[in-house]
Scaffold this motif. Structure first.
Motif, PDB file in Angstrom:
ATOM      1  N   ILE A  39      16.618  -3.977  -3.703  1.00  0.00           N
ATOM      2  CA  ILE A  39      17.503  -4.872  -4.431  1.00  0.00           C
ATOM      3  C   ILE A  39      18.952  -4.396  -4.416  1.00  0.00           C
ATOM      4  O   ILE A  39      19.883  -5.200  -4.367  1.00  0.00           O
ATOM      5  N   GLU A  40      19.167  -3.080  -4.445  1.00  0.00           N
ATOM      6  CA  GLU A  40      20.544  -2.594  -4.405  1.00  0.00           C
ATOM      7  C   GLU A  40      21.205  -2.950  -3.076  1.00  0.00           C
ATOM      8  O   GLU A  40      22.389  -3.330  -3.037  1.00  0.00           O
ATOM      9  N   GLU A  41      20.461  -2.863  -1.987  1.00  0.00           N
ATOM     10  CA  GLU A  41      20.983  -3.268  -0.682  1.00  0.00           C
ATOM     11  C   GLU A  41      21.238  -4.773  -0.650  1.00  0.00           C
ATOM     12  O   GLU A  41      22.201  -5.233  -0.026  1.00  0.00           O
ATOM     13  N   ALA A  42      20.384  -5.536  -1.332  1.00  0.00           N
ATOM     14  CA  ALA A  42      20.586  -6.982  -1.397  1.00  0.00           C
ATOM     15  C   ALA A  42      21.918  -7.307  -2.073  1.00  0.00           C
ATOM     16  O   ALA A  42      22.672  -8.171  -1.622  1.00  0.00           O
ATOM     17  N   VAL A  43      22.200  -6.598  -3.153  1.00  0.00           N
ATOM     18  CA  VAL A  43      23.465  -6.807  -3.869  1.00  0.00           C
ATOM     19  C   VAL A  43      24.648  -6.450  -2.982  1.00  0.00           C
ATOM     20  O   VAL A  43      25.635  -7.200  -2.878  1.00  0.00           O
ATOM     21  N   ARG A  44      24.575  -5.304  -2.317  1.00  0.00           N
ATOM     22  CA  ARG A  44      25.684  -4.873  -1.463  1.00  0.00           C
ATOM     23  C   ARG A  44      25.916  -5.845  -0.308  1.00  0.00           C
ATOM     24  O   ARG A  44      27.050  -6.081   0.107  1.00  0.00           O
TER      25      ARG A  44
END
Length: 894
Positions: A503-508
């Protein structure tokens, strides 16, 4: 030993099959006994040539003699890539025989969902949900079984069935308890792996008994078969050599004996040495040599038939082999006489209805493998054109295109892309994936390469998120994706990252893409997606100033387009989780609607924004006491997915949130029913996903409210409701629910530890909605004796946050908590105030609990009785038992 009619080659493989035939007879008898009888499943497993097909033929004879309707189908080694191939063979003839209006009537709502997969109607514009199509096929058989009772389904060579058929078969086998259908499946051991193997294992498990594994014939059986075919004068050494040469394989034995009879070989010891050469000519290289002896034309015809594999008609074979109709008729008849092909009486007139087939799969495989590699590849290319010209479409031709060598053919790329679209339209994403992956090998022209990768990423989004990530990242790094399509590709990439627990990569990803755009709809959509993923991230901390930035961005939104509506929903959800004023939350939600309804393009089945955004909207209403609006949205989601045939994760979540709506209302029995259905559907998709946590968490919460503590614990243990928790938000907070569960089962310190961890995580996220994250309420009650001062501080903080939020439920629950920590008249006053607020709340279970508690502290029998009545209507059995116990003991009551 089974008695077999002399010379009955079709029954030869039934020697020493008494147990299997008896099992068939018992199953058919049970099926025919009563229309309400449960269905049953038989699985016969054995190596090639051991008589599986003969058992199915005998099953047909037995069933038809008892007046059964029998439908049959067969997998093919070269046809495994054709989606729904076997289930179409099984069901299509019966459906095609009906008038169109009859077929629509029998299939009902499932007609438009299952019909395209069965090839009886054109697909709609929307991409079909694979699980929905699978359920539609199950429903199709369920409904047809009533018309055609008693119904027997035979599936031969299931190890070669396409994956879509096996998915249906596994699902269907699990539901035979309430279906009067007999299913008989024959397969080889091994042969498959991956999903197909898993489905076949599920079918075997559903049989409810040991799978019948066929063994080779004994020497005595081969001797009996030899004498019944060649005559009683066949001597023992000759019979023994037949068994030694064939290894007791029934198919090889029958073929060898036919060769002996055709060659007029004397069945005596003096001729036994000639059996091995004869046996070699019946299979493998010997079969190929026998085929070549029939002539070049017959060989070419057989090759063409092997390439087609299914729907083999003389006309199609003639086109593929490049021969005249008369020559094709002659070759077909010659191959039938040689027991290589079988079909109708060709002398009575040619048939172009797909009636030809190979006598045995072993022959089909041997013929196919005998075609020189280069020629085989070329013939597949020609076959693709023949199939396309026959009007069967790109999807039907795609299995041939998959076999063609890459050659920079942009027309082939377009054909494969069209085939992929057709596969997706009928609910076969794996078939679409294979087409698009093959298109990439061609390769596509530079201006189409990124498009193919994008389409491939969309096709694999739900089935292989990690693979999707690679495809979309590559596509975005290439020229060819511009404007709205590029924005959509970024959104889908972020979705894949989310499903892959990144999810953090999705946000970035969306944040970086948003920075590339100037102000406008594209940038606004990407910013909204970024805030959406941040909003459902369950990490220990949120980015500094996120809520303020979101509030500022949404502050200028009027809801004029869906990007603005999305930002309003995101702002509302953020404010709801943080416990800001509920009236303002509702006002934001209302502004995101159009005349009180979802805007066009923001419907539950619209893919531009995804389900997450609409669940944020519905949940914002649910936790601000606007349950009427929340339930309307939950119900609309369920109906939309059911009518669209979406039976995967979307409908599992819909059932979960319908259950949450019931739970909030206090309809605990209905909540449990919906949540168990959600969990059943979620189990089919896989554990560990957010939707699985949502179903499990809400079911445990509901069972605790009902007072079914032991069952709640069993569910938690069975479905893994324990740390580590998912990376996305689950409603209600799973740590709080698990903490309450631990307290309920007597693990007090563990429960306190869990609730403290929940409190810490909520504080880090700024989640101060005391209804959404009720850990502080339960923790205060748990610490009342051990640490009353801390309990009082917690209760005071809960009350302050509840009053800030301002809903009747939040304030009423805070007052209930405060009353539980007090004694005497102060406890009575607080409990009375809690009742007043919760009476105005839509949450009837909490109202019932408050009534009972108020009755106890005020010693009022009428109040306890009112609470008891409410508790009964809610299905709160534990609360009912508690109220009854207090009334029965009567100590201290007025």
């Amino acid at each position: 030993m089974t008695e077999v009619r002399p010379g009955a080659a079709a029954s030869a493989s039934l020697w020493e099959r008494d147990e299997e035939v008896s099992a068939v007879e018992r199953a058919v008898e049970a099926l025919c006994a009563d229309r309400s009888s449960s269905g049953s499943l038989l699985v016969f497993r054995g190596e090639s040539g051991l008589g599986k097909t003969a058992l199915l033929t005998e099953t047909r004879r037995i069933a038809e003699a008892r007046g059964c309707t029998v439908w049959s189908a067969r997998g093919g080694e070269t046809l495994r890539s054709v989606p729904f191939n076997v289930v179409r063979q099984l069901l299509q003839p019966a459906l095609v025989s009906l008038m169109p209006e009859e077929a629509r009537e029998y299939l009902g709502d499932w007609f438009d969902i299952a019909g395209p997969a069965l090839g009886i109607t054109e697909p709609g514009e929307r991409r079909a949900d694979p699980q929905g199509v699978c359920d539609g096929l199950v429903a199709a058989v369920r409904r047809l079984a009533k018309r055609y009772f008693p119904l027997v389904l035979l599936i031969d060579d299931a190890h070669w069935a396409d994956q879509e058929t096996l998915s249906w078969l596994a699902a269907f086998a699990e539901r035979l308890d309430d279906l009067s259908v007999l299913v008989v499946v024959a397969r080889r051991p091994g042969e498959v792996s991956g999903e197909s193997a898993r489905h076949l294992d599920a079918v075997a498990a559903a049989a409810g008994g040991p799978v019948a594994t066929l063994s080779a014939l004994t020497p005595d059986a081969v001797a009996g078969l030899t004498r019944s075919t060649l005559g009683e004068h066949a001597d023992a050494p000759f019979c023994r050599e037949v068994w030694a040469v064939t290894g007791g394989n029934p198919y090889e034995t029958v073929e060898l004996l036919a060769k002996v009879r055709d060659s007029e070989l004397e069945p005596a010891e003096s001729s036994a040495a000639e059996l091995r050469p004869l046996n070699k000519s019946a299979r493998g290289g010997g079969l190929v040599a026998r085929l070549e002896e029939l002539g070049i034309d017959a060989t070419r015809f057989a090759w063409a038939a092997a390439i087609l594999g299914a729907d083999i008609s003389v006309d199609l074979v003639a086109q593929l082999a490049g021969m005249s109709a008369d020559d094709a008729d002659r070759c077909a008849e010659l191959l039938c006489q040689a027991r290589i092909l079988t079909g109708p009486d060709l002398a009575a007139g040619r048939s172009d209805d797909g009636a030809l087939e190979f006598v045995h799969p072993l022959i089909a495989t041997a013929v196919y493998n005998s075609i020189p590699d280069a020629l085989r590849t070329a013939m597949h290319g020609i076959a693709a054109q023949v199939v396309t010209d026959s009007g069967r479409g790109a999807a039907a031709a795609s299995r041939h295109l998959l076999q063609v060598h890459p050659d920079d053919d942009d027309e082939l790329v377009e054909q494969l892309r069209e085939a992929a679209r057709e596969h997706l339209a009928v609910g076969a994403p794996d078939a679409a994936r294979r087409c698009l992956e093959r298109a990439l090998l061609e390769p596509p022209l530079p201006d189409a390469h990124a498009q193919v990768l994008y389409e491939l990423g969309c096709a694999t989004l739900l089935t292989a998120p990690s693979r999707t990530i690679g495809h979309l990242q590559t596509a975005l790094a290439m020229p060819g994706l511009d404007g709205p399509q590029r924005v959509d590709a970024v959104f889908r990439l972020s979705q894949a990252l989310l499903h892959n627990d990144q999810i953090e990569e999705a946000v970035r990803t969306v944040e970086s893409e948003a920075a590339r755009h100037t102000e406008g709809p594209a940038r606004l959509r990407l910013q909204a997606v970024q805030y959406m993923w941040e909003g459902i991230h369950a990490g220990e901390a949120t980015s500094p100033g996120r809520s303020a930035r979101l509030a500022e961005l949404a502050g200028g939104c009027t809801g004029r387009d869906n990007s603005e509506r999305a930002l309003l929903i995101l702002r509302a959800f953020d404010a709801m989780t943080h416990g800001e004023n509920a009236e303002e939350v509702v006002e934001l939600c209302d502004r995101a609607l159009v005349n009180g309804r979802l805007a066009p393009g923001l419907g539950w089945t619209d893919m531009e924004w995804g389900i997450e955004l609409l669940l944020m909207l519905a949940n914002s209403y649910a936790y601000t006491d606007r349950l009427d609006r929340a339930e309307a949205l939950y119900t609309e989601a369920l109906r939309s997915y059911e009518s669209a045939g979406w039976s995967g994760g979307h409908i599992a979540l819909a059932h979960a949130y319908v259950g949450l709506g019931h739970r909030r209302r206090g309809r605990l029995r209905e909540a449990e029913t919906s949540l168990r259905e959600s969990l059943r559907l979620a189990e089919r998709i896989g554990r560990g996903l957010p939707l699985y946590w949502t179903a499990t968490c809400n079911l445990v919460d509901t069972l605790l409210a009902r007072g079914h503590v032991d069952e709640a614990w069993r569910v938690a243990e069975q479905y893994g409701f324990a740390p580590p928790y998912p990376s996305t938000i689950v409603l209600p907070d799973p740590r709080s629910v698990r903490g309450r569960l631990l307290l309920a089962v007597g693990r007090t310190q563990d429960g306190i530890n869990e609730l403290e961890a929940a409190e810490k995580a909520a504080a880090a996220r700024g989640h101060h909605n005391t209804v959404l994250v009720p850990c502080a309420v339960d923790l205060a009650r748990a610490l009342a004796v051990e640490d009353p001062e801390r309990a009082a501080r917690l209760a005071a903080d809960v009350r302050r946050q509840a009053e800030r939020f301002g809903t009747d439920t939040a304030i009423g629950e805070a007052l209930r908590c405060a009353a539980a920590l007090e004694t005497g008249q102060r406890a009575v006053r607080l409990a009375a105030q809690a009742v007043a607020y919760l009476e105005a709340s839509p949450c009837q279970y909490e109202h019932a609990a408050a009534r009972v508690e108020y009755g106890i502290v005020s010693r009022s029998v009428p109040e306890i009785q009112r609470g008891l009545t409410l508790a009964r209507s809610c299905g709160a059995d534990g609360l009912v038992a508690h109220a009854r116990e207090v009334l029965e003991t009567g100590r201290g009551l007025r």
